[in-house]
Design a protein around this motif. Structure first.
Motif, short mmCIF file in Angstrom:
data_model
loop_
_atom_site.label_atom_id
_atom_site.label_comp_id
_atom_site.label_asym_id
_atom_site.label_seq_id
_atom_site.Cartn_x
_atom_site.Cartn_y
_atom_site.Cartn_z
N ASP A 132 -29.16 -8.74 15.87
CA ASP A 132 -28.01 -9.51 16.33
C ASP A 132 -26.86 -8.60 16.77
OD1 ASP A 132 -29.16 -12.08 15.86
OD2 ASP A 132 -28.79 -11.77 13.72
N ILE A 133 -26.53 -7.65 15.90
CA ILE A 133 -25.41 -6.73 16.19
C ILE A 133 -25.82 -5.31 15.83
CG2 ILE A 133 -23.03 -6.09 15.65
CD1 ILE A 133 -22.55 -9.03 14.90
N LEU A 134 -25.58 -4.40 16.75
CA LEU A 134 -25.78 -2.97 16.51
C LEU A 134 -24.44 -2.30 16.73
CD1 LEU A 134 -27.55 -0.43 16.11
CD2 LEU A 134 -27.91 -0.45 18.59
N LYS A 135 -23.96 -1.58 15.72
CA LYS A 135 -22.70 -0.84 15.83
C LYS A 135 -23.04 0.64 15.87
CE LYS A 135 -18.47 0.72 14.47
NZ LYS A 135 -18.28 2.15 14.38
N ILE A 136 -22.59 1.34 16.92
CA ILE A 136 -22.91 2.75 17.08
C ILE A 136 -21.63 3.59 17.09
CG2 ILE A 136 -24.04 4.52 18.49
CD1 ILE A 136 -25.61 2.29 19.87
N ASP A 137 -21.56 4.55 16.18
CA ASP A 137 -20.52 5.58 16.20
C ASP A 137 -21.26 6.88 15.94
OD1 ASP A 137 -18.42 7.31 15.99
OD2 ASP A 137 -17.55 6.39 14.21
#
Length: 159
Positions: free
Chosen positions: A94-99
């Protein structure tokens, strides 16, 4: 908290000190899968400069800092996010957060090239354009932004 929403979190932290702290703090939560490696655009290992914990801080970089001579080199496992998604059989994200400190566009490009991008509805990413000075990085960023515009995945810059 996460159990209330029925979500599963896959966390990636290559720094041994920060990884250990994440597991200590959140390790009892069965909805979190901890991974002690770097997500990038290649599978293998990278040599990183590791600064041991001096207080509450531990950091990693490519080269030792002139300010801190307590560094040692360690090898850190790397994995392509596309490999991880395939190996874990993650069908829908659903959600991928990339840092990833400047590697975001390498990771997104790999997801696009392998087709794994189609499994992801939304990507929140940090754009380190202000920190990155090289013309090759900026050119690559521009290329990937064009590819992102053609994808059905929704992208949002995380500020």
């Amino acid at each position: 908290f996460l159990q209330n929403f029925g979500c599963e979190v896959h966390s990636f932290e290559c720094n041994p000190y920060h990884y250990e702290n994440l597991v200590k703090i959140y390790g009892k939560n069965s909805n979190i899968i901890f991974n002690n490696f770097i997500v990038t655009n290649s599978d293998g290992e990278l040599k990183k400069c590791y600064y041991k914990k001096t207080s509450k801080i531990a950091s990693m970089s490519e080269e030792p800092s002139k300010k801190n001579n307590s560094a040692e080199y360690i090898y850190v496992k790397t994995i392509r996010l596309s490999t991880y998604i395939k190996d874990k059989n993650l069908v829908k994200i659903d959600i991928l957060k990339i840092d990833a400190e400047g590697s975001e566009f390498k990771i997104i490009e790999d997801l696009i090239e392998t087709g794994m991008i189609d499994r992801i509805d939304n990507i929140l990413y940090e754009d380190h354009a202000e920190k990155m000075k090289s013309s090759s990085w900026k050119s690559h960023r521009k290329k990937v932004l064009k590819q992102m515009a053609l994808s059905k995945t929704k992208f949002m810059e995380w500020l």
